[in-house]
Design an enzyme around this catalytic site. Structure first.
Site, PDB file in Angstrom:
ATOM      1  N   GLU A   1       0.922  -1.371  -0.086  1.00 37.30           N
ATOM      2  CA  GLU A   1       0.196  -0.092  -0.016  1.00 37.30           C
ATOM      3  C   GLU A   1       0.998   1.208   0.056  1.00 37.30           C
ATOM      4  O   GLU A   1       0.561   2.235  -0.432  1.00 37.30           O
ATOM      5  CB  GLU A   1      -0.929   0.146   1.162  1.00 37.30           C
TER       6      GLU A   1
ATOM      7  N   THR B   1     -11.592   8.418 -13.031  1.00 35.38           N
ATOM      8  CA  THR B   1     -10.650   7.846 -12.230  1.00 35.38           C
ATOM      9  C   THR B   1     -10.780   6.380 -11.606  1.00 35.38           C
ATOM     10  O   THR B   1      -9.952   5.913 -11.053  1.00 35.38           O
ATOM     11  CB  THR B   1     -10.372   8.849 -10.809  1.00 35.38           C
TER      12      THR B   1
HETATM   13  C1  DMJ Z   1     -10.451   3.662  -7.221  1.00 34.79           C
HETATM   14  O1  DMJ Z   1     -11.622   3.805  -6.682  1.00 34.79           O
HETATM   15  C2  DMJ Z   1      -9.897   4.964  -8.057  1.00 34.79           C
HETATM   16  O2  DMJ Z   1      -8.990   4.597  -8.920  1.00 34.79           O
HETATM   17  C3  DMJ Z   1      -9.550   6.230  -7.075  1.00 34.79           C
HETATM   18  O3  DMJ Z   1      -9.408   7.229  -7.754  1.00 34.79           O
HETATM   19  C4  DMJ Z   1      -8.436   5.829  -6.234  1.00 34.79           C
HETATM   20  N1  DMJ Z   1      -8.668   4.593  -5.329  1.00 34.79           N
HETATM   21  C5  DMJ Z   1      -9.463   3.554  -6.182  1.00 34.79           C
HETATM   22  C6  DMJ Z   1      -8.544   2.433  -6.704  1.00 34.79           C
HETATM   23  O4  DMJ Z   1      -7.375   2.005  -5.742  1.00 34.79           O
END
Ligand code: DMJ
EC number: 3.2.1.113
Length: 661
Positions: free
Chosen positions: A530, A641
């Site tokens: 992480e 994202t």
């Molecule tokens: C996802 O939900 C998206 O990529 C977000 O921007 C960040 N975290 C998670 C994946 O790790």
């Protein structure tokens, strides 16, 4: 016959009625009138009569929606969609001919042009939602799906050139393997957790969590576009049927604005743009409306949590703060909500300029609103982009926390990983999605990147390039897994940088991606932790157990995908394949994929969770890595994202956007 005057007979009225008779008649008449008016209110479906008899002001647009947001009107989302859905294009069919046309959408989502300042004011107060609901009278809203599809430069699923040239190629087999993983993840979810947000593969049940305000089915919505592009037709139909029949929006919990936006809204928007199915468009817009109360703050910067029940925004105290990555990652989806609903309020909230073809201005221009706000002594700033552009930034850096009440930074903690990440991503993608017209986003992106390079970028003694975190001038020499998306982002942005910077950004993207690969390569499982550090002689490794877990995150393979498309260097496919093998070995269980608690153990414990983003992002990016570049071509699509593809605006010469006439 002759009427004689008879003594005692009271002279008759013209109708010849006596006084008691007259009284009785009047009584009867007034009873009749009362009955008629009562019927207007009591009879079902009396709206047409009401319109005839009642003053028009009771019909002001916006009011019903205010009530709905406040939870006073039962949600209508369980009503069938307004239009018969167009014939379903099966995944893999690129022919848009069966999609909804404007004529078909007669009686569909409509909006009513505000007729004056009063209506506009109502619209602003009521979050600008006009009478735009299925069945309402008004100007029909038009989104021409066929026009949109005809403007794409490539077939959505590409030309599959490599399949015809090398039918038995290794890369094809690799792609098929990733498809099988998706099928397995989906079927496990369907078997044990259908309709829940996520699957718990060890206990073989579902998990709802508390991020989505009572909404269910995050895995279904997150999976739609991945199933579609992998041509898993049956599975796509299962997912679509669930959305049609079981995805209800009448929930009353507290939801994360960001998570609902990137997963649910993003997933629904992509599913619509890929298929033209009205159900996805309608649900996306309805859900978008439910998020609007979050923006009701003095600055217009939304709070992170919205209550679906009361329609209020959460944690409304002066001390609480909004998170940069959250309020800075709305632009892409909200612009598309405006595009598909005709309602400017979404773009307005996300601070984007109206699309040129907007036919009915729903809100007054920004300057007028500011004047009005100043006149009432209420310093309201509605514009996220504007706030961020104008606020003073320490050394040009954007801290992670901002007060939505005062509009000031709350702490000077800067990160390209968690809390900051997708804000930067959405700047460069806003530029790309606008068809390279959103100069403000472009300038903000390159300026921010410049500051990041100057103050956060480091090279370890062992030669690994990394982006550190910044706490009021002191650096934490660590990188989160989340920050590993930045290799892909910098690669994506390199092409539009100043000529003299392009090669530099390409190299920087490659170096950061290599560092993230090292964080995988240095673990026992070949999956990354992480967070990993660069101190005390250690490089690209976690330093404590609490940072050693891997929860099926996508950011590293996301960067491999972008770097592959940019360079065609086979190293990225090799690295991607290492991830596939590691996922199979350590994360695959009898009933789905699971995260692991320690990447440095060769017999790691599972965390019992198949994250929805594993299906939305990790498997999608892996599949794209082993596909031709024109599958969801970057000329036509940007990924939000959560890896949901949203179309680039290919305006025509008159400036008409996406599907506008
Ligand atoms: C996802 O939900 C998206 O990529 C977000 O921007 C960040 N975290 C998670 C994946 O790790």
């Amino acid at each position: 016959m002759l009427m004689r005057k008879v003594p005692g007979f009271v002279p008759a009225s013209p109708w010849g009625l006596r006084l008691p008779q007259k009284f009785l008649f009047l009584l009867f008449l007034s009873g009749l009138v009362t009955l008629c008016f009562g019927a207007l209110f009591l009879l079902p479906h009396s709206s047409r009569l009401k319109r005839l008899f009642l003053a028009p002001r009771t019909q002001q647009p916006g009011l019903e929606m205010v009530a709905e947001i406040a939870g006073h009107i039962p949600a209508r989302e369980q009503e069938p969609p307004p239009n018969p859905a167009p014939a379903v294009p099966a995944p893999g069919e690129d022919n848009p001919s069966s999609q909804a046309s404007p004529r078909r959408r007669k009686g569909g989502l409509r909006r009513t042009r505000p007729t004056g300042p009063r209506e506009e004011a109502t619209a602003v107060r009521g979050h600008g939602i006009l009478a735009s609901r299925p069945g309402d009278e008004g100007i029909p809203f038009r989104f021409d799906f066929n026009a949109f599809r005809s403007r794409l430069r490539h077939p959505v699923l590409g030309t599959r050139a490599d399949e015809s040239q090398e039918p038995q190629s290794r890369v094809r087999a690799q792609r098929e393997k990733i498809k099988e993983m998706m099928q397995f993840a989906w079927q496990s979810y369907k078997r044990y957790a259908m309709g829940k947000n996520e699957l718990r593969p060890l206990t073989k049940d579902g998990y709802e969590g508390n991020m989505f305000g009572g909404l269910s089915g995050a895995t279904v919505i997150d999976s739609l576009d991945t199933l579609y592009l992998m041509e898993l037709k049956e599975e796509f139909q299962e997912a679509k049927a669930w959305v049609e029949e079981s995805f209800h929006l009448n929930v009353s919990g507290e939801a994360s604005l960001f998570e609902v936006n990137i997963r649910y809204i993003g997933g629904l928007l992509s599913a619509f743009y890929l298929t033209g199915e009205e159900v996805f468009r309608i649900k996306a817009i309805r859900l978008g409306e439910k998020l609007l109360p979050a923006f009701n703050t003095p600055t217009g910067i939304p709070k992170g949590v919205v209550s679906f029940k009361s329609g209020s925004w959460g944690w409304a105290t002066a001390g609480s703060s909004s998170i940069l990555a959250e309020f800075g990652s709305l632009h892409l989806e909200f612009l598309h909500l405006t595009e598909l609903s005709g309602n400017q309020v979404f773009a307005e909230k996300a601070s984007l300029p109206p699309t040129p073809s907007q036919t009915a201005p729903a809100l007054p221009p920004a300057e007028q609103r500011d004047e009005r706000a100043a006149a009432t002594g209420f310093s309201e700033v509605r514009n996220i982009r504007k706030v961020l552009r104008n606020i003073e930034k320490p050394f040009g850096l954007y801290p992670n926390f901002l007060s939505p009440v005062s509009g000031n930074w709350v702490q000077h903690h800067v990160s390209v990983g968690g809390l900051g990440d997708s804000f930067y991503e959405y700047l460069i993608k806003s530029w790309l999605m606008s068809g390279k017209t959103d100069m403000e986003a472009k300038n903000m992106y390159y300026e921010a990147l410049e500051a990041i390079e100057t103050y956060l970028l480091n090279v370890s003694p062992g030669g690994l390039t990394y982006i550190a975190e910044w706490r009021g001038g002191i650096l934490d020499h660590k990188m989160g897994h989340l920050a590993c998306f930045s290799g892909g982002m910098i690669a994506l942005g390199a092409e539009d940088a100043k000529e003299e910077k392009r090669a530099h950004y390409r190299e920087l993207a490659a170096q950061i991606t290599k560092t993230c690969h090292e964080s995988y390569a240095r673990s026992d499982t070949k999956l990354g932790p992480e967070a990993f550090w660069f101190n005390s002689g250690r490089e690209a490794v976690a330093t404590q157990l609490s940072e050693s877990y891997y929860i099926l995150r996508p950011e590293v393979v996301e960067s491999y995908m972008y770097l592959w498309r940019q360079t065609h260097d086979h190293i990225y496919r090799e690295w991607g394949w290492e991830v596939v093998l590691a996922l199979e070995k350590y994360c695959r269980t009898e009933a789905g994929f699971s995260g692991i608690q320690d990447v440095y153990s060769s017999t790691p414990n599972h965390d019992n969770k198949q994250q929805s983003f594993f299906l939305a992002e990790t498997l999608k990016y892996l599949y794209l890595l082993f596909s031709e570049d024109d599958l969801l071509s970057p000329e036509d699509w940007v990924f939000n994202t959560e890896a949901h593809p949203l179309p680039v605006n290919h305006s025509d010469s008159s400036g008409r956007a996406w599907g506008r006439h």
